[in-house]
Design a protein around this motif. Structure first.
Motif, PDB file in Angstrom:
ATOM      1  N   GLU A 147       0.812  -1.381  -0.172  1.00 22.83           N
ATOM      2  CA  GLU A 147      -0.128  -0.420   0.361  1.00 22.83           C
ATOM      3  C   GLU A 147       1.202   1.780   0.054  1.00 22.83           C
ATOM      4  OE1 GLU A 147      -3.623   0.732   2.732  1.00 22.83           O
ATOM      5  OE2 GLU A 147      -4.235  -1.678   2.400  1.00 22.83           O
ATOM      6  N   ALA A 148       0.249   2.264  -0.831  1.00 20.44           N
ATOM      7  CA  ALA A 148       1.355   2.940  -0.638  1.00 20.44           C
ATOM      8  C   ALA A 148       1.274   4.674  -1.504  1.00 20.44           C
ATOM      9  CB  ALA A 148       2.721   2.795  -1.706  1.00 20.44           C
ATOM     10  N   ASP A 149       0.997   5.400  -0.777  1.00 24.16           N
ATOM     11  CA  ASP A 149       0.822   7.141  -2.059  1.00 24.16           C
ATOM     12  C   ASP A 149       1.798   7.195  -2.189  1.00 24.16           C
ATOM     13  OD1 ASP A 149       2.782   8.051  -0.267  1.00 24.16           O
ATOM     14  OD2 ASP A 149       1.364   8.957   0.842  1.00 24.16           O
ATOM     15  N   LEU A 150       1.966   8.261  -3.548  1.00 27.83           N
ATOM     16  CA  LEU A 150       2.310   8.821  -4.652  1.00 27.83           C
ATOM     17  C   LEU A 150       4.073   9.199  -3.875  1.00 27.83           C
ATOM     18  CD1 LEU A 150       3.111   9.072  -7.597  1.00 27.83           C
ATOM     19  CD2 LEU A 150       2.373  11.526  -7.132  1.00 27.83           C
ATOM     20  N   GLU A 151       3.884   9.610  -2.876  1.00 23.02           N
ATOM     21  CA  GLU A 151       5.522   9.447  -2.815  1.00 23.02           C
ATOM     22  C   GLU A 151       6.081   8.555  -1.795  1.00 23.02           C
ATOM     23  OE1 GLU A 151       7.390  11.851   1.529  1.00 23.02           O
ATOM     24  OE2 GLU A 151       5.519  12.756   0.805  1.00 23.02           O
ATOM     25  N   ASP A 152       5.058   7.843  -1.723  1.00 26.31           N
ATOM     26  CA  ASP A 152       6.160   6.286  -1.189  1.00 26.31           C
ATOM     27  C   ASP A 152       6.442   6.143  -2.645  1.00 26.31           C
ATOM     28  OD1 ASP A 152       5.041   6.546   1.443  1.00 26.31           O
ATOM     29  OD2 ASP A 152       3.587   5.312   1.164  1.00 26.31           O
ATOM     30  N   LEU A 153       5.720   5.653  -3.205  1.00 23.28           N
ATOM     31  CA  LEU A 153       6.205   5.068  -4.587  1.00 23.28           C
ATOM     32  C   LEU A 153       7.196   5.526  -5.531  1.00 23.28           C
ATOM     33  CD1 LEU A 153       2.750   4.355  -6.348  1.00 23.28           C
ATOM     34  CD2 LEU A 153       4.254   2.813  -5.558  1.00 23.28           C
ATOM     35  N   GLN A 154       7.171   6.978  -5.470  1.00 28.01           N
ATOM     36  CA  GLN A 154       8.753   7.459  -6.072  1.00 28.01           C
ATOM     37  C   GLN A 154      10.166   7.728  -4.838  1.00 28.01           C
ATOM     38  OE1 GLN A 154       7.253  11.350  -5.119  1.00 28.01           O
ATOM     39  NE2 GLN A 154       6.454  11.413  -7.567  1.00 28.01           N
ATOM     40  N   LYS A 155       9.589   6.994  -4.150  1.00 30.08           N
ATOM     41  CA  LYS A 155      10.817   6.939  -2.061  1.00 30.08           C
ATOM     42  C   LYS A 155      11.109   5.172  -2.718  1.00 30.08           C
ATOM     43  CE  LYS A 155      12.743   6.705   1.484  1.00 30.08           C
ATOM     44  NZ  LYS A 155      14.948   5.222   0.617  1.00 30.08           N
ATOM     45  N   LEU A 156      10.600   4.445  -2.943  1.00 29.40           N
ATOM     46  CA  LEU A 156      10.173   3.029  -3.087  1.00 29.40           C
ATOM     47  C   LEU A 156      11.043   2.837  -4.526  1.00 29.40           C
ATOM     48  CD1 LEU A 156       9.560   0.209  -1.979  1.00 29.40           C
ATOM     49  CD2 LEU A 156       7.629   0.302  -3.784  1.00 29.40           C
ATOM     50  N   LEU A 157      10.592   3.634  -5.768  1.00 31.71           N
ATOM     51  CA  LEU A 157      11.224   4.129  -7.529  1.00 31.71           C
ATOM     52  C   LEU A 157      13.267   4.040  -7.296  1.00 31.71           C
ATOM     53  CD1 LEU A 157      10.861   3.476 -10.271  1.00 31.71           C
ATOM     54  CD2 LEU A 157      10.750   5.774 -10.456  1.00 31.71           C
ATOM     55  N   SER A 158      12.985   4.862  -6.254  1.00 32.09           N
ATOM     56  CA  SER A 158      14.522   5.528  -5.702  1.00 32.09           C
ATOM     57  C   SER A 158      15.631   4.317  -5.718  1.00 32.09           C
ATOM     58  CB  SER A 158      15.054   6.511  -4.839  1.00 32.09           C
ATOM     59  OG  SER A 158      15.908   6.981  -4.667  1.00 32.09           O
ATOM     60  N   ASP A 159      14.500   3.638  -4.144  1.00 33.53           N
ATOM     61  CA  ASP A 159      15.317   2.602  -3.341  1.00 33.53           C
ATOM     62  C   ASP A 159      15.639   1.704  -4.522  1.00 33.53           C
ATOM     63  OD1 ASP A 159      15.206   4.207  -1.312  1.00 33.53           O
ATOM     64  OD2 ASP A 159      13.465   2.867  -0.201  1.00 33.53           O
ATOM     65  N   ASN A 160      14.924   1.008  -4.959  1.00 35.19           N
ATOM     66  CA  ASN A 160      15.165  -0.256  -6.143  1.00 35.19           C
ATOM     67  C   ASN A 160      16.045   0.169  -7.503  1.00 35.19           C
ATOM     68  OD1 ASN A 160      13.145  -2.199  -5.773  1.00 35.19           O
ATOM     69  ND2 ASN A 160      11.981  -0.747  -5.058  1.00 35.19           N
ATOM     70  N   LYS A 161      16.075   1.577  -7.647  1.00 34.17           N
ATOM     71  CA  LYS A 161      17.256   1.786  -9.160  1.00 34.17           C
ATOM     72  C   LYS A 161      18.680   1.116  -8.109  1.00 34.17           C
ATOM     73  CE  LYS A 161      14.628   4.188 -11.994  1.00 34.17           C
ATOM     74  NZ  LYS A 161      14.373   6.001 -12.181  1.00 34.17           N
ATOM     75  N   GLN A 162      18.903   1.775  -7.004  1.00 32.30           N
ATOM     76  CA  GLN A 162      19.581   1.723  -5.496  1.00 32.30           C
ATOM     77  C   GLN A 162      20.365   0.285  -5.839  1.00 32.30           C
ATOM     78  OE1 GLN A 162      22.004   4.294  -4.441  1.00 32.30           O
ATOM     79  NE2 GLN A 162      23.381   2.816  -4.763  1.00 32.30           N
ATOM     80  N   PHE A 163      19.570  -0.721  -5.384  1.00 31.36           N
ATOM     81  CA  PHE A 163      19.055  -2.082  -5.185  1.00 31.36           C
ATOM     82  C   PHE A 163      20.123  -2.715  -6.530  1.00 31.36           C
ATOM     83  CE2 PHE A 163      16.131  -1.894  -2.141  1.00 31.36           C
ATOM     84  CZ  PHE A 163      16.609  -1.401  -0.534  1.00 31.36           C
ATOM     85  N   LEU A 164      18.583  -1.541  -7.719  1.00 32.42           N
ATOM     86  CA  LEU A 164      20.068  -2.604  -8.512  1.00 32.42           C
ATOM     87  C   LEU A 164      21.048  -2.168  -9.360  1.00 32.42           C
ATOM     88  CD1 LEU A 164      18.966  -4.122 -12.106  1.00 32.42           C
ATOM     89  CD2 LEU A 164      18.202  -1.814 -12.094  1.00 32.42           C
ATOM     90  N   GLU A 165      21.063  -0.930  -8.776  1.00 30.70           N
ATOM     91  CA  GLU A 165      22.872  -0.766  -8.873  1.00 30.70           C
ATOM     92  C   GLU A 165      23.747  -1.301  -8.279  1.00 30.70           C
ATOM     93  OE1 GLU A 165      25.211   3.038  -8.048  1.00 30.70           O
ATOM     94  OE2 GLU A 165      23.366   3.415  -9.175  1.00 30.70           O
ATOM     95  N   ASN A 166      24.041  -1.722  -6.898  1.00 25.44           N
ATOM     96  CA  ASN A 166      24.582  -2.213  -6.232  1.00 25.44           C
ATOM     97  C   ASN A 166      24.570  -3.738  -6.774  1.00 25.44           C
ATOM     98  OD1 ASN A 166      24.231   0.067  -4.400  1.00 25.44           O
ATOM     99  ND2 ASN A 166      23.474  -0.709  -2.878  1.00 25.44           N
ATOM    100  N   TYR A 167      23.588  -4.597  -6.818  1.00 21.20           N
ATOM    101  CA  TYR A 167      23.766  -5.458  -7.827  1.00 21.20           C
ATOM    102  C   TYR A 167      24.320  -5.886  -8.948  1.00 21.20           C
ATOM    103  CZ  TYR A 167      21.045  -8.454  -3.665  1.00 21.20           C
ATOM    104  OH  TYR A 167      20.596  -9.193  -2.837  1.00 21.20           O
ATOM    105  N   GLU A 168      23.958  -4.974  -9.848  1.00 28.98           N
ATOM    106  CA  GLU A 168      24.742  -4.629 -10.980  1.00 28.98           C
ATOM    107  C   GLU A 168      26.409  -4.164 -10.953  1.00 28.98           C
ATOM    108  OE1 GLU A 168      22.103  -2.785 -14.125  1.00 28.98           O
ATOM    109  OE2 GLU A 168      23.270  -0.896 -12.298  1.00 28.98           O
ATOM    110  N   GLU A 169      26.458  -3.867  -9.872  1.00 35.00           N
ATOM    111  CA  GLU A 169      28.258  -3.484  -9.526  1.00 35.00           C
ATOM    112  C   GLU A 169      28.980  -4.364  -8.564  1.00 35.00           C
ATOM    113  OE1 GLU A 169      30.775  -0.609  -5.794  1.00 35.00           O
ATOM    114  OE2 GLU A 169      28.718   0.137  -7.161  1.00 35.00           O
ATOM    115  N   VAL A 170      28.100  -5.127  -8.157  1.00 38.95           N
ATOM    116  CA  VAL A 170      29.122  -6.215  -8.065  1.00 38.95           C
ATOM    117  C   VAL A 170      28.751  -7.279  -8.303  1.00 38.95           C
ATOM    118  CG1 VAL A 170      27.971  -8.379  -6.000  1.00 38.95           C
ATOM    119  CG2 VAL A 170      28.267  -6.503  -5.327  1.00 38.95           C
ATOM    120  N   PHE A 171      27.827  -7.665  -9.785  1.00 43.63           N
ATOM    121  CA  PHE A 171      28.309  -8.405 -10.868  1.00 43.63           C
ATOM    122  C   PHE A 171      29.348  -8.368 -11.378  1.00 43.63           C
ATOM    123  CE2 PHE A 171      26.940 -10.158 -14.803  1.00 43.63           C
ATOM    124  CZ  PHE A 171      26.682 -12.163 -14.038  1.00 43.63           C
ATOM    125  N   SER A 172      29.369  -6.945 -11.360  1.00 47.55           N
ATOM    126  CA  SER A 172      30.361  -6.670 -12.485  1.00 47.55           C
ATOM    127  C   SER A 172      32.335  -6.856 -11.860  1.00 47.55           C
ATOM    128  CB  SER A 172      30.373  -4.932 -13.389  1.00 47.55           C
ATOM    129  OG  SER A 172      30.730  -4.356 -11.999  1.00 47.55           O
TER     130      SER A 172
END
Length: 86
Positions: A14-39
């Motif tokens: 359950e989220a409002d627009l602000e929650d979604l924007q924060k969630l998007l930012s967090d997930n982008k950071q998680f993806l970047e972290n895994y890409e860095e580890v993988f590379s």
């Protein structure tokens, strides 16, 4: 106002627009972290987790799976934000 959203995995949030924007930012950071580890991962490297190092190395398959999961979540969250009724 919060709305209910369901990821393709069935997980619900359950989220409002602000929650979604924060969630998007967090997930982008998680993806970047895994890409860095993988590379930078070599056969005998260990992946840091929490306050120390884990006992075993994560497999390439695990890391690739995590990257796919976060890439998919990012697409879903971006769509939810685009579809938000202002």
């Amino acid at each position: 106002m919060k709305k209910r959203f369901t990821y393709s995995t069935g997980e619900q949030i359950e989220a409002d627009l602000e929650d979604l924007q924060k969630l998007l930012s967090d997930n982008k950071q998680f993806l970047e972290n895994y890409e860095e580890v993988f590379s930078s991962l070599e056969d005998d490297d260990y992946v840091a987790r929490g306050n120390g190092f884990c006992d075993r190395k994560y497999s390439d398959d695990f890391i690739e799976g995590q990257m796919e999961k976060y890439a998919q979540r990012i697409k879903q969250i971006e769509q939810w934000i685009a579809d938000w009724d202002y």
